[in-house]
Design a protein around this motif. Structure first.
Motif, PDB file in Angstrom:
ATOM      1  N   VAL A 161     -11.333   9.711  -1.490  1.00 53.06           N
ATOM      2  CA  VAL A 161     -11.479   8.054  -0.949  1.00 53.06           C
ATOM      3  C   VAL A 161     -10.208   7.712  -1.651  1.00 53.06           C
ATOM      4  O   VAL A 161      -9.682   6.788  -0.943  1.00 53.06           O
ATOM      5  N   LEU A 162     -10.319   7.882  -3.018  1.00 49.24           N
ATOM      6  CA  LEU A 162      -9.176   6.999  -3.576  1.00 49.24           C
ATOM      7  C   LEU A 162      -7.888   7.255  -3.450  1.00 49.24           C
ATOM      8  O   LEU A 162      -7.082   6.388  -3.265  1.00 49.24           O
ATOM      9  N   PHE A 163      -7.496   8.687  -3.229  1.00 48.04           N
ATOM     10  CA  PHE A 163      -6.148   8.943  -3.331  1.00 48.04           C
ATOM     11  C   PHE A 163      -5.566   8.747  -1.862  1.00 48.04           C
ATOM     12  O   PHE A 163      -4.298   9.135  -1.574  1.00 48.04           O
ATOM     13  N   THR A 164      -6.559   8.766  -0.817  1.00 44.22           N
ATOM     14  CA  THR A 164      -5.899   8.624   0.467  1.00 44.22           C
ATOM     15  C   THR A 164      -6.078   7.086   0.821  1.00 44.22           C
ATOM     16  O   THR A 164      -5.832   6.945   2.130  1.00 44.22           O
ATOM     17  N   GLY A 165      -6.495   6.481   0.080  1.00 47.77           N
ATOM     18  CA  GLY A 165      -6.636   4.860   0.359  1.00 47.77           C
ATOM     19  C   GLY A 165      -6.174   3.925  -0.758  1.00 47.77           C
ATOM     20  O   GLY A 165      -5.026   3.756  -1.028  1.00 47.77           O
ATOM     21  N   PRO A 166      -7.224   3.562  -1.669  1.00 46.38           N
ATOM     22  CA  PRO A 166      -6.909   2.493  -2.574  1.00 46.38           C
ATOM     23  C   PRO A 166      -5.623   2.833  -3.471  1.00 46.38           C
ATOM     24  O   PRO A 166      -4.808   1.803  -3.950  1.00 46.38           O
ATOM     25  N   PHE A 167      -5.575   3.970  -4.086  1.00 49.86           N
ATOM     26  CA  PHE A 167      -4.531   4.327  -5.057  1.00 49.86           C
ATOM     27  C   PHE A 167      -3.217   4.639  -4.590  1.00 49.86           C
ATOM     28  O   PHE A 167      -2.329   4.809  -5.368  1.00 49.86           O
ATOM     29  N   GLY A 168      -3.269   4.368  -3.111  1.00 47.43           N
ATOM     30  CA  GLY A 168      -1.863   4.261  -2.659  1.00 47.43           C
ATOM     31  C   GLY A 168      -1.336   2.918  -1.845  1.00 47.43           C
ATOM     32  O   GLY A 168      -0.500   2.264  -2.350  1.00 47.43           O
ATOM     33  N   THR A 169      -2.617   2.349  -1.358  1.00 42.11           N
ATOM     34  CA  THR A 169      -2.532   0.943  -0.781  1.00 42.11           C
ATOM     35  C   THR A 169      -2.243  -0.028  -1.780  1.00 42.11           C
ATOM     36  O   THR A 169      -1.513  -0.965  -1.752  1.00 42.11           O
ATOM     37  N   LEU A 170      -3.131   0.105  -2.932  1.00 34.83           N
ATOM     38  CA  LEU A 170      -2.848  -1.002  -4.031  1.00 34.83           C
ATOM     39  C   LEU A 170      -1.625  -1.209  -4.749  1.00 34.83           C
ATOM     40  O   LEU A 170      -0.875  -2.264  -4.640  1.00 34.83           O
ATOM     41  N   PRO A 171      -1.227  -0.110  -5.470  1.00 37.21           N
ATOM     42  CA  PRO A 171       0.135   0.040  -6.075  1.00 37.21           C
ATOM     43  C   PRO A 171       1.239  -0.361  -4.953  1.00 37.21           C
ATOM     44  O   PRO A 171       2.227  -0.899  -5.382  1.00 37.21           O
ATOM     45  N   GLY A 172       1.098   0.426  -3.972  1.00 39.40           N
ATOM     46  CA  GLY A 172       2.262   0.007  -2.892  1.00 39.40           C
ATOM     47  C   GLY A 172       2.201  -1.280  -2.263  1.00 39.40           C
ATOM     48  O   GLY A 172       3.216  -1.911  -2.104  1.00 39.40           O
ATOM     49  N   GLY A 173       1.118  -2.105  -2.107  1.00 41.98           N
ATOM     50  CA  GLY A 173       1.018  -3.187  -1.555  1.00 41.98           C
ATOM     51  C   GLY A 173       1.649  -4.371  -2.765  1.00 41.98           C
ATOM     52  O   GLY A 173       2.342  -5.211  -2.325  1.00 41.98           O
ATOM     53  N   ILE A 174       1.009  -4.041  -4.184  1.00 36.55           N
ATOM     54  CA  ILE A 174       1.521  -4.979  -5.001  1.00 36.55           C
ATOM     55  C   ILE A 174       3.337  -4.664  -4.992  1.00 36.55           C
ATOM     56  O   ILE A 174       4.008  -5.733  -5.367  1.00 36.55           O
ATOM     57  N   TYR A 175       3.812  -3.470  -5.178  1.00 33.91           N
ATOM     58  CA  TYR A 175       4.991  -3.204  -5.229  1.00 33.91           C
ATOM     59  C   TYR A 175       6.000  -4.076  -3.850  1.00 33.91           C
ATOM     60  O   TYR A 175       6.990  -4.731  -3.980  1.00 33.91           O
ATOM     61  N   THR A 176       5.356  -3.790  -2.716  1.00 31.77           N
ATOM     62  CA  THR A 176       5.886  -4.552  -1.699  1.00 31.77           C
ATOM     63  C   THR A 176       6.070  -6.133  -1.767  1.00 31.77           C
ATOM     64  O   THR A 176       6.955  -6.792  -1.404  1.00 31.77           O
ATOM     65  N   LEU A 177       4.867  -6.767  -2.287  1.00 36.76           N
ATOM     66  CA  LEU A 177       5.054  -7.881  -2.316  1.00 36.76           C
ATOM     67  C   LEU A 177       5.729  -8.370  -3.508  1.00 36.76           C
ATOM     68  O   LEU A 177       6.679  -9.532  -3.456  1.00 36.76           O
ATOM     69  N   LEU A 178       5.972  -7.927  -4.427  1.00 38.50           N
ATOM     70  CA  LEU A 178       6.892  -8.191  -5.499  1.00 38.50           C
ATOM     71  C   LEU A 178       8.476  -8.233  -5.181  1.00 38.50           C
ATOM     72  O   LEU A 178       9.291  -8.849  -5.594  1.00 38.50           O
ATOM     73  N   GLU A 179       8.488  -6.968  -4.410  1.00 32.94           N
ATOM     74  CA  GLU A 179      10.047  -6.793  -3.979  1.00 32.94           C
ATOM     75  C   GLU A 179      10.454  -7.959  -2.788  1.00 32.94           C
ATOM     76  O   GLU A 179      11.498  -8.375  -2.883  1.00 32.94           O
ATOM     77  N   LYS A 180       9.696  -8.287  -1.984  1.00 29.91           N
ATOM     78  CA  LYS A 180       9.727  -9.065  -0.810  1.00 29.91           C
ATOM     79  C   LYS A 180       9.815 -10.608  -1.309  1.00 29.91           C
ATOM     80  O   LYS A 180      10.651 -11.320  -0.878  1.00 29.91           O
ATOM     81  N   PHE A 181       8.983 -10.957  -2.345  1.00 26.91           N
ATOM     82  CA  PHE A 181       8.825 -12.244  -2.384  1.00 26.91           C
ATOM     83  C   PHE A 181       9.342 -12.941  -3.776  1.00 26.91           C
ATOM     84  O   PHE A 181       9.507 -13.924  -3.826  1.00 26.91           O
ATOM     85  N   LEU A 182       9.278 -11.753  -4.728  1.00 26.02           N
ATOM     86  CA  LEU A 182       9.760 -12.261  -6.002  1.00 26.02           C
ATOM     87  C   LEU A 182      11.101 -11.867  -6.527  1.00 26.02           C
ATOM     88  O   LEU A 182      11.997 -12.678  -6.852  1.00 26.02           O
ATOM     89  N   LEU A 183      11.403 -10.672  -5.999  1.00 23.52           N
ATOM     90  CA  LEU A 183      12.598  -9.746  -6.555  1.00 23.52           C
ATOM     91  C   LEU A 183      13.426 -10.235  -5.358  1.00 23.52           C
ATOM     92  O   LEU A 183      14.823  -9.955  -5.381  1.00 23.52           O
TER      93      LEU A 183
END
Length: 260
Positions: free
Chosen positions: A100-122
């Motif tokens: 459940v975790l590695f096909t879901g939140p453990f990809g979505t959460l770090p990936g989502g945070i990375y995407t937000l940082l790249e698009k809106f902060l960096l």
């Protein structure tokens, strides 16, 4: 320092054959996806995490990018690093929780945070891929557990908090290895700290539901190398076979058990 006897092929073969089910599935998916990129080179661009290409129609990228790798060596090094960590995690929490975790939140959460940082902060659009984000997620979780038993380690006159070791490793690797994502690795470690601290444990379905699924589908009996979520009752790989309940040896003293 491990001896050569500990690294012989028979020990490696035995270790591979003892890997739990979800760890096997994830490693197989990583290898299979890399092989598929040989005839279908477009798969790498399709599965990688490109911040500007993440939208409602391409949310799958948040779960596929840890499985995709840039090259053969990239894949091999990440498999060597993530396999023992995945095996340890699955042995502790069970196959269903790991899946459940590695096909879901453990990809979505770090990936989502990375995407937000790249698009809106960096204001950048750096593509990332690879299971190293799971490596640092699991290392951070392990470091937090170690910190409870051993809060500090010493380097000369300095005492370093144990929990900070994955962050030190992130910066060392970013300095020594070209083309690695410092932000991506930090995002993975951050989610690992959240998991170990208990803040995102709600992402796992209730244990009663998982036990019901296990019993309803008879997963322990049908799936080899399956790890039960209810290890307090069933043990790591389910109920051990026995010929008769009456032949089970009892402890000579009350309150004491036989075996490990």
């Amino acid at each position: 320092m491990p001896s050569f006897a500990q690294l012989n092929p028979l020990r490696i073969r035995s270790y591979i054959f003892r890997l739990p089910l979800c760890t096997r599935i994830l490693i197989f998916a990583i290898v299979a996806l890399w092989i598929a990129t040989i005839p279908f080179t477009w798969l790498r661009q399709w599965a990688s995490l490109v911040p500007d290409k993440v939208n409602l129609a391409s949310m799958y990228r948040l779960n596929t990018f840890p499985l995709m790798h840039l090259s053969f060596l990239h894949m091999v090094f990440n498999i060597l690093a993530v396999t023992p960590l995945l095996e340890r995690f699955e042995s502790e929490f069970g196959t269903l929780v790991t899946l459940v975790l590695f096909t879901g939140p453990f990809g979505t959460l770090p990936g989502g945070i990375y995407t937000l940082l790249e698009k809106f902060l960096l204001r950048s659009n750096t593509t990332v891929m690879g299971a190293s984000i799971w490596v640092f997620l699991l290392l951070a979780a392990e470091a937090m557990k170690t910190h409870k038993a051993n809060p500090n380690f010493s380097i000369g006159p300095y005492k370093i908090p144990t929990w900070i070791t994955p962050l030190i490793l992130v910066f060392i690797i970013s300095f020594l290895v070209p083309n690695v994502s410092l932000i991506g690795h930090l995002c993975g470690a951050g989610v690992g700290y959240l998991w170990a601290s208990g803040y995102i444990r709600f992402l796992v379905p209730p244990e009663k539901i998982l036990r019901w699924i296990e019993s309803k589908l008879n997963l322990l009996g049908r799936l080899p190398h399956y790890v039960s979520v209810d290890q307090k009752t069933y043990g790591r790989y389910g109920v051990l076979p026995s010929t008769a309940l009456g032949t089970i040896p009892r402890s000579p003293e009350p309150g004491q058990r036989l075996g490990p």
